[in-house]
Design a protein around this motif. Structure first.
Motif, mmCIF file in Angstrom:
data_model
loop_
_atom_site.group_PDB
_atom_site.id
_atom_site.type_symbol
_atom_site.label_atom_id
_atom_site.label_comp_id
_atom_site.label_asym_id
_atom_site.label_seq_id
_atom_site.Cartn_x
_atom_site.Cartn_y
_atom_site.Cartn_z
ATOM 1 N N GLY A 117 -0.297 23.759 -12.212
ATOM 2 C CA GLY A 117 0.726 24.601 -11.610
ATOM 3 C C GLY A 117 1.513 23.922 -10.519
ATOM 4 N N GLY A 118 1.400 22.591 -10.414
ATOM 5 C CA GLY A 118 2.178 21.863 -9.416
ATOM 6 C C GLY A 118 3.599 21.612 -9.881
ATOM 7 N N ILE A 119 4.383 21.026 -9.003
ATOM 8 C CA ILE A 119 5.772 20.680 -9.315
ATOM 9 C C ILE A 119 5.938 19.191 -9.015
ATOM 10 C CG2 ILE A 119 8.188 21.068 -8.670
ATOM 11 C CD1 ILE A 119 7.480 23.890 -7.925
ATOM 12 N N ALA A 120 6.696 18.483 -9.869
ATOM 13 C CA ALA A 120 6.898 17.058 -9.612
ATOM 14 C C ALA A 120 8.353 16.676 -9.828
ATOM 15 C CB ALA A 120 6.005 16.225 -10.521
ATOM 16 N N VAL A 121 8.868 15.843 -8.912
ATOM 17 C CA VAL A 121 10.204 15.267 -9.083
ATOM 18 C C VAL A 121 10.014 13.756 -9.054
ATOM 19 C CG1 VAL A 121 12.534 15.094 -8.177
ATOM 20 C CG2 VAL A 121 11.245 17.201 -7.874
ATOM 21 N N ILE A 122 10.447 13.092 -10.126
ATOM 22 C CA ILE A 122 10.148 11.669 -10.277
ATOM 23 C C ILE A 122 11.415 10.908 -10.658
ATOM 24 C CG2 ILE A 122 8.712 10.003 -11.522
ATOM 25 C CD1 ILE A 122 6.901 12.436 -12.251
ATOM 26 N N THR A 123 11.651 9.772 -10.046
ATOM 27 C CA THR A 123 12.701 8.880 -10.540
ATOM 28 C C THR A 123 12.013 7.707 -11.217
ATOM 29 O OG1 THR A 123 12.748 7.475 -8.598
ATOM 30 C CG2 THR A 123 14.171 9.398 -8.568
ATOM 31 N N THR A 124 12.605 7.230 -12.292
ATOM 32 C CA THR A 124 12.007 6.059 -12.940
ATOM 33 C C THR A 124 13.000 5.376 -13.867
ATOM 34 O OG1 THR A 124 10.171 5.266 -14.257
ATOM 35 C CG2 THR A 124 11.024 7.419 -14.826
ATOM 36 N N HIS A 125 12.764 4.101 -14.096
ATOM 37 C CA HIS A 125 13.532 3.363 -15.095
ATOM 38 C C HIS A 125 12.705 3.150 -16.355
ATOM 39 C CE1 HIS A 125 16.965 2.594 -12.625
ATOM 40 N NE2 HIS A 125 16.208 2.139 -11.654
ATOM 41 N N GLN A 126 11.386 3.240 -16.195
ATOM 42 C CA GLN A 126 10.508 3.025 -17.337
ATOM 43 C C GLN A 126 10.286 4.332 -18.092
ATOM 44 O OE1 GLN A 126 9.940 1.653 -14.316
ATOM 45 N NE2 GLN A 126 8.605 -0.131 -14.463
ATOM 46 N N LEU A 156 18.740 11.198 -3.088
ATOM 47 C CA LEU A 156 18.454 12.572 -3.517
ATOM 48 C C LEU A 156 17.020 12.965 -3.141
ATOM 49 C CD1 LEU A 156 19.094 15.176 -5.051
ATOM 50 C CD2 LEU A 156 18.507 14.011 -7.169
ATOM 51 N N LEU A 157 16.082 12.051 -3.405
ATOM 52 C CA LEU A 157 14.683 12.360 -3.089
ATOM 53 C C LEU A 157 14.484 12.513 -1.583
ATOM 54 C CD1 LEU A 157 12.444 10.349 -5.547
ATOM 55 C CD2 LEU A 157 13.616 12.509 -5.817
ATOM 56 N N ARG A 158 15.160 11.653 -0.809
ATOM 57 C CA ARG A 158 15.011 11.758 0.649
ATOM 58 C C ARG A 158 15.577 13.078 1.159
ATOM 59 N NH1 ARG A 158 13.455 6.967 3.182
ATOM 60 N NH2 ARG A 158 14.373 7.561 5.161
ATOM 61 N N MET A 159 16.594 13.606 0.461
ATOM 62 C CA MET A 159 17.095 14.931 0.828
ATOM 63 C C MET A 159 16.068 15.997 0.479
ATOM 64 S SD MET A 159 21.018 15.022 -0.326
ATOM 65 C CE MET A 159 22.214 13.892 0.344
ATOM 66 N N LEU A 160 15.447 15.841 -0.705
ATOM 67 C CA LEU A 160 14.477 16.844 -1.153
ATOM 68 C C LEU A 160 13.310 16.965 -0.185
ATOM 69 C CD1 LEU A 160 14.100 16.368 -5.007
ATOM 70 C CD2 LEU A 160 15.405 18.076 -3.759
ATOM 71 N N VAL A 161 12.862 15.820 0.366
ATOM 72 C CA VAL A 161 11.704 15.893 1.260
ATOM 73 C C VAL A 161 12.113 16.240 2.688
ATOM 74 C CG1 VAL A 161 10.324 14.313 -0.115
ATOM 75 C CG2 VAL A 161 11.709 13.408 1.738
ATOM 76 N N TRP A 205 5.121 17.154 -5.657
ATOM 77 C CA TRP A 205 5.066 15.700 -5.624
ATOM 78 C C TRP A 205 6.472 15.149 -5.778
ATOM 79 C CZ3 TRP A 205 0.489 13.825 -9.229
ATOM 80 C CH2 TRP A 205 -0.714 14.276 -8.677
ATOM 81 N N VAL A 206 6.862 14.280 -4.877
ATOM 82 C CA VAL A 206 8.163 13.616 -4.983
ATOM 83 C C VAL A 206 7.883 12.119 -5.054
ATOM 84 C CG1 VAL A 206 10.377 13.233 -3.875
ATOM 85 C CG2 VAL A 206 9.286 15.455 -3.700
ATOM 86 N N LEU A 207 8.096 11.540 -6.239
ATOM 87 C CA LEU A 207 7.711 10.145 -6.444
ATOM 88 C C LEU A 207 8.938 9.292 -6.744
ATOM 89 C CD1 LEU A 207 4.681 10.808 -8.841
ATOM 90 C CD2 LEU A 207 4.689 10.850 -6.355
ATOM 91 N N ASP A 208 9.169 8.286 -5.924
ATOM 92 C CA ASP A 208 10.325 7.417 -6.096
ATOM 93 C C ASP A 208 9.882 6.139 -6.806
ATOM 94 O OD1 ASP A 208 12.804 6.366 -5.977
ATOM 95 O OD2 ASP A 208 12.939 6.269 -3.789
ATOM 96 N N GLU A 219 2.954 21.148 1.972
ATOM 97 C CA GLU A 219 2.800 21.249 0.519
ATOM 98 C C GLU A 219 3.424 20.060 -0.197
ATOM 99 O OE1 GLU A 219 2.944 25.161 -1.162
ATOM 100 O OE2 GLU A 219 3.986 25.857 0.623
ATOM 101 N N LEU A 220 3.818 19.047 0.573
ATOM 102 C CA LEU A 220 4.650 17.986 0.024
ATOM 103 C C LEU A 220 3.931 16.650 0.025
ATOM 104 C CD1 LEU A 220 7.687 17.118 -0.594
ATOM 105 C CD2 LEU A 220 7.807 16.640 1.822
ATOM 106 N N LEU A 221 4.061 15.931 -1.085
ATOM 107 C CA LEU A 221 3.547 14.559 -1.129
ATOM 108 C C LEU A 221 4.692 13.659 -1.559
ATOM 109 C CD1 LEU A 221 0.768 12.840 -1.168
ATOM 110 C CD2 LEU A 221 1.187 12.838 -3.595
ATOM 111 N N TYR A 222 5.040 12.700 -0.714
ATOM 112 C CA TYR A 222 6.171 11.823 -1.012
ATOM 113 C C TYR A 222 5.695 10.379 -1.090
ATOM 114 C CZ TYR A 222 10.545 9.249 -0.142
ATOM 115 O OH TYR A 222 11.606 8.383 -0.214
#
Lengths: 204, 227
Positions: A180-189, A43-48, A152-155, A75-78
């Motif tokens: 005012g940024g946007i972040a998408v994060i996956t995590t187990h913790q 999903l994240l790889r699609m987003l970026v 920010w897209v953080l895997d 505008e993207l940080l992966y």
């Protein structure tokens, strides 16, 4: 504004997820959870924009990311699973070379400052090869303090990090959202975030 | 602005690649040693028949240079792919094709250029006359970038595959044939009085065509590999 509608992911024969939709406005974040192999990284790889979606659309500021191209990537940080670091370069050299490659050259002092904020001041000049997994992860995450990117897209950013470093990362995300940024994060913790985040669970 | 951005990306990639090579010198030295050793085996095994050595010299030097270039080809994108640098490059606002050009330029500077510079020295073992040596070095100087450009397509197409190294050779060797023919032909043409200009012009034309199309093809293949 990031708008995702009806995203489908098919890997080979397997249908990983179906009909994923969400909308993130300025200052909002999304936490994605799901079992191993449920398609979080896909999903994240699609987003970026690395993988084209099987079906569905991803819009950034109402335009398809596929059409935006470099304008979106600016505008993207992966931060992905492979850390994107060169083993034989030191932490500062790695960060400086990444920054120069994206045309945002930074001074050595700025890089050292970023490394200090993530707790790596002592090993800044050792080749990354000699660092532990957690330290390598910290080097990669030091980019969070160097960039002015909006999205920010953080895997799995917390993998291999100790409690203190996890807090630094959570603070960085909080500050980013406050600005005012946007972040998408996956995590187990559990991420100790002050800002309320939308959460989404994908997979069965 | 946009052009300057692409150029600065090329500069930074070359800068980074050269720095990385300085840290792992063996990677750059292996193809050169291969070139030196294999070309030296021929005079030892074929004997000291001057006429014969002169006749085989351009072919031997060219084929060995070609194999030496191919030796390090699988490594062109492999490490960047494995450590995630490649996806970061693909996500940079700079065009990925500029990064590819930078990588190929750096690759040529580290293998092709030293090979072409070493060739005149090695040619001495084959009793080649000075004019032939100069022509040979010129053709290698123009031909090795073509080899690098074509090779980058093969390296990107086989990225992430098992046994990619062998596959690169199968893909790329047939495409190297025209370069080889005109490269070696130049020395013979000059020796027979025809002059080497036609061969050199054709090699230059190949360089221009490869320089235009190969980065595009490589970029497309890399994007597919990253999916």
């Amino acid at each position: 504004m990031l708008e995702v509608s009806n995203l489908d992911c098919v890997r080979g024969e397997r249908h990983l997820f179906h009909d994923v939709s969400f909308l993130l406005r300025s200052g909002e974040g999304l936490l994605i959870t799901g079992e191993n192999g449920s398609g979080k990284t896909s999903l994240l790889r699609m987003l970026v924009g690395l993988t084209p979606p099987f079906a569905g659309t991803i819009n950034w500021k109402t335009r398809l990311i596929k059409h935006l191209g470099a304008e979106y990537r600016r505008e993207l940080l992966y931060c992905g699973h492979p850390l994107g670091l060169k083993d034989s370069l030191s932490a500062t050299e790695n960060l400086q070379s990444i920054a120069s490659l994206v045309n945002e050259p930074v001074e050595l002092s700025v890089v050292q400052d970023a490394l200090e904020r993530i707790g790596l001041q002592g090993s800044a000049h050792m080749p990354v090869r000699a660092l532990s997994q957690g330290q390598k992860r910290r080097v990669s995450l030091a980019r969070l303090f160097l960039s002015r990117r909006t999205l920010w897209v953080l895997d799995e950013p917390l993998t291999a990090l100790d409690t203190k470093a996890s807090q630094h990362v959570a603070q960085a995300v909080d500050r980013h959202l406050d600005d005012g940024g946007i972040a998408v994060i996956t995590t187990h913790q559990d991420m100790a975030l002050a800002s309320p985040l939308q959460t989404m669970r994908i997979g069965a | 602005m946009k052009d300057a951005f692409g150029l600065s990306a090329i500069y930074w990639i070359v800068h980074r690649e050269l720095k990385l090579t300085m840290r792992r010198k063996s990677d750059a030295i292996t193809p050169l040693l291969f070139f030196v050793i294999v070309t030296s085996l021929f005079p030892l095994s074929v004997g000291t028949d001057v006429e014969m050595l002169r006749r085989i010299a351009p072919g031997v030097l060219w084929v060995t240079a070609l194999l030496a270039t191919m030796l390090s080809l699988p490594r062109l994108f492999e490490q960047d792919y494995a450590d995630g640098t490649l996806e970061q490059l693909a996500l940079s606002p700079a065009p990925l094709s500029a990064m590819v050009v930078g990588k190929v330029v750096a690759y040529w500077l580290m293998t092709g250029l030293p090979l072409a510079l070493l060739a005149p020295l090695l040619a001495l073992q084959f009793y080649l006359p000075t004019t032939s040596i100069l022509i040979l070095a010129t053709t290698l100087l123009i031909g090795t970038p073509v080899l690098a450009l074509i090779g980058s397509i093969g390296a990107s197409l086989t990225l992430g595959l098992r046994g990619g190294g062998v596959l690169v050779a199968l893909l790329v060797l047939p495409l190297y044939v025209p370069v080889l023919i005109f490269g070696t032909g130049a020395v013979d043409a000059a020796a027979s009085g025809l002059g080497a200009t036609a061969n050199v012009s054709l090699l230059t034309a190949m360089l221009l065509v490869a320089g235009f199309f190969s980065p595009m093809a490589t970029t497309a293949a890399l994007r597919i590999a990253l999916e």
